[in-house]
Design a protein around this motif. Structure first.
Motif, short mmCIF file in Angstrom:
data_model
loop_
_atom_site.label_atom_id
_atom_site.label_comp_id
_atom_site.label_asym_id
_atom_site.label_seq_id
_atom_site.Cartn_x
_atom_site.Cartn_y
_atom_site.Cartn_z
N ALA A 135 18.48 -13.83 0.80
CA ALA A 135 18.25 -12.44 1.19
C ALA A 135 18.66 -11.51 0.05
O ALA A 135 19.73 -11.67 -0.54
CB ALA A 135 19.02 -12.10 2.45
N ALA A 136 17.80 -10.53 -0.24
CA ALA A 136 18.11 -9.59 -1.32
C ALA A 136 17.25 -8.34 -1.16
O ALA A 136 16.15 -8.38 -0.61
CB ALA A 136 17.85 -10.23 -2.68
N ALA A 137 17.79 -7.23 -1.65
CA ALA A 137 17.03 -5.99 -1.74
C ALA A 137 17.12 -5.50 -3.17
O ALA A 137 18.20 -5.42 -3.75
CB ALA A 137 17.58 -4.94 -0.78
N GLY A 138 15.97 -5.21 -3.77
CA GLY A 138 15.93 -4.75 -5.15
C GLY A 138 15.45 -3.32 -5.26
O GLY A 138 14.92 -2.74 -4.30
N VAL A 139 15.63 -2.75 -6.44
CA VAL A 139 15.20 -1.39 -6.75
C VAL A 139 15.69 -0.42 -5.67
O VAL A 139 14.92 0.35 -5.12
CB VAL A 139 13.68 -1.29 -6.95
N HIS A 140 16.97 -0.53 -5.33
CA HIS A 140 17.62 0.37 -4.38
C HIS A 140 16.95 0.35 -3.01
O HIS A 140 16.86 1.37 -2.33
CB HIS A 140 17.65 1.80 -4.93
N GLY A 141 16.48 -0.82 -2.60
CA GLY A 141 15.91 -0.97 -1.27
C GLY A 141 14.41 -0.80 -1.19
O GLY A 141 13.82 -1.01 -0.12
N LEU A 142 13.75 -0.47 -2.30
CA LEU A 142 12.29 -0.32 -2.28
C LEU A 142 11.58 -1.66 -2.18
O LEU A 142 10.40 -1.73 -1.80
CB LEU A 142 11.83 0.42 -3.54
N VAL A 143 12.27 -2.74 -2.54
CA VAL A 143 11.74 -4.10 -2.39
C VAL A 143 12.80 -4.90 -1.64
O VAL A 143 13.98 -4.85 -1.98
CB VAL A 143 11.47 -4.74 -3.77
N ARG A 144 12.37 -5.62 -0.60
CA ARG A 144 13.36 -6.34 0.21
C ARG A 144 12.82 -7.72 0.57
O ARG A 144 11.67 -7.86 0.96
CB ARG A 144 13.69 -5.55 1.48
N ARG A 145 13.69 -8.72 0.41
CA ARG A 145 13.35 -10.09 0.80
C ARG A 145 14.27 -10.51 1.94
O ARG A 145 15.49 -10.53 1.80
CB ARG A 145 13.52 -11.04 -0.39
N LYS B 42 19.94 2.05 -0.63
CA LYS B 42 20.67 0.84 -0.27
C LYS B 42 21.14 0.86 1.19
O LYS B 42 21.24 -0.18 1.83
CB LYS B 42 21.85 0.63 -1.21
N GLY B 43 21.42 2.07 1.70
CA GLY B 43 21.81 2.17 3.10
C GLY B 43 20.68 1.80 4.04
O GLY B 43 20.88 1.11 5.06
N ALA B 44 19.47 2.23 3.72
CA ALA B 44 18.31 1.88 4.54
C ALA B 44 18.05 0.39 4.50
O ALA B 44 17.69 -0.22 5.52
CB ALA B 44 17.09 2.65 4.06
N ALA B 45 18.24 -0.23 3.33
CA ALA B 45 18.06 -1.67 3.22
C ALA B 45 19.08 -2.41 4.06
O ALA B 45 18.75 -3.37 4.79
CB ALA B 45 18.16 -2.10 1.76
N LEU B 46 20.34 -1.99 3.99
CA LEU B 46 21.39 -2.62 4.81
C LEU B 46 21.07 -2.50 6.28
O LEU B 46 21.18 -3.48 7.04
CB LEU B 46 22.75 -1.97 4.49
N THR B 47 20.65 -1.32 6.71
CA THR B 47 20.32 -1.10 8.12
C THR B 47 19.17 -1.99 8.56
O THR B 47 19.19 -2.54 9.67
CB THR B 47 19.96 0.39 8.34
N ASP C 52 28.90 1.92 -7.63
CA ASP C 52 28.17 3.04 -8.19
C ASP C 52 27.83 4.06 -7.12
O ASP C 52 28.00 3.83 -5.91
CB ASP C 52 26.88 2.51 -8.83
N LEU C 53 27.29 5.21 -7.55
CA LEU C 53 26.88 6.24 -6.61
C LEU C 53 25.78 5.74 -5.69
O LEU C 53 25.69 6.16 -4.53
CB LEU C 53 26.39 7.48 -7.37
N THR C 54 24.93 4.84 -6.16
CA THR C 54 23.87 4.29 -5.32
C THR C 54 24.43 3.55 -4.12
O THR C 54 23.78 3.43 -3.09
CB THR C 54 22.99 3.33 -6.13
N ASP C 55 25.64 3.01 -4.26
CA ASP C 55 26.25 2.22 -3.20
C ASP C 55 26.85 3.07 -2.09
O ASP C 55 27.17 2.54 -1.02
CB ASP C 55 27.31 1.29 -3.79
N GLU C 56 27.03 4.36 -2.33
CA GLU C 56 27.57 5.22 -1.28
C GLU C 56 26.69 5.22 -0.04
O GLU C 56 27.19 5.28 1.09
CB GLU C 56 27.75 6.65 -1.80
N TYR C 57 25.38 5.14 -0.23
CA TYR C 57 24.48 5.06 0.93
C TYR C 57 24.78 3.78 1.73
O TYR C 57 24.73 3.78 2.96
CB TYR C 57 23.03 5.04 0.46
N GLY C 58 25.05 2.70 1.03
CA GLY C 58 25.39 1.46 1.71
C GLY C 58 26.72 1.54 2.43
O GLY C 58 26.87 1.02 3.54
#
Length: 265
Positions: free
Chosen positions: A90-100, A186-191, A210-216
């Motif tokens: 399981a992985a999400a790339g490009v800040h959640g724009l691509v998700r496996r 990243k928060g949307a991907a986690l959800t 990083d700042l990108t991780d705050e959404y997560g």
């Protein structure tokens, strides 16, 4: 930090060092950033390579948690797999724009038409400034200035202009700025992961630097979990902290050991 994330991250938090997270005992789902968390930061993206201990730790963790592990990164899925040596299904790339998903199914946002135009402008800009590195990701384009920090003001001004002209989202990072297709983080991907097996019903924990991780961090907390900030203290929505990638791998090993010896009922 993006305004919405920054205002929420500041609520009830300080810049004091955060406590180290305890080893969880209840069923958890772990969401792990790559650069600065699973792997040390490097001068260029290609300088980060697979490392036997990291691969072994991730593989052990995936097995111990029955697959409830996802790498959530700004990198592409191909780059995630290269560095993690395919240890995380399981992985999400490009800040959640691509998700496996854990079962291998992939979903990808349609690239905004503005990405190609913005990427061309970014490449022309970088060609005139030695040390800048452009990274095309299909649904996004990144401009790294780690090796040329003197251009930071110009880089940020360019990103603001291109985002406004082409309808793109801006994602700041550590000496990198990205222009990306709107609609995910990243928060949307986690959800999204948490609504699916094998993650559903577990307590989410997001590790990021990083700042990108705050959404997560915010998404994990909204679902009854928490964030773990990796690296120096700063304004954050995370509740716990770890000093760096070595400490992260040590902590992940302790989680694996706990669930191998005391499996959740």
């Amino acid at each position: 930090m993006p305004a919405q994330v920054g205002s929420r991250a500041a609520e009830g938090r300080s810049h004091a060092p955060l406590p180290v997270p305890e080893t969880p005992r209840e069923p958890v789902a772990l969401f792990l950033d790559m650069d600065g968390v699973l792997a040390p930061l490097a001068p260029t993206p290609d300088a980060v390579v697979a490392e036997p201990r990291r691969t072994a730790v991730i593989a052990r963790l995936v097995k111990a948690l029955d697959g409830r592990v996802a790498i959530v990164s700004g990198r592409t899925l191909e780059e995630i797999d290269r560095i993690a040596d395919h240890a995380s299904p399981a992985a999400a790339g490009v800040h959640g724009l691509v998700r496996r998903r854990a079962n291998g199914e992939e979903t990808t946002f349609t690239p905004s038409p503005g990405i190609a135009r913005a990427a061309a402008a970014v490449e022309a800009f970088a060609a005139e400034r030695p040390g800048l590195l452009v990274e095309r990701k299909g649904v996004a384009v990144g401009l790294h200035y780690r090796q040329a920090p003197q251009y930071e003001a110009e880089v940020l001004a360019l990103a603001d202009d291109l985002a406004a002209r082409h309808g793109l989202s801006i994602q700041p990072g550590v000496l990198v700025i990205e222009l990306k297709t709107p609609g995910a983080d990243k928060g949307a991907a986690l959800t999204a992961f948490m609504a699916e097996p094998p993650f559903k019903g577990a307590r989410p924990i997001m590790l990021g630097d990083d700042l990108t991780d705050e959404y997560g961090f915010l998404a994990a907390e909204a679902l009854g979990g928490y964030g773990v900030l990796v690296g120096p203290p700063r304004e954050t929505a995370a509740r716990f902290g770890l000093s760096g990638p070595d400490a992260v791998l040590d902590w992940l090993d302790s989680v694996s050991a706990a669930f191998e010896t005391e499996p959740a009922q």
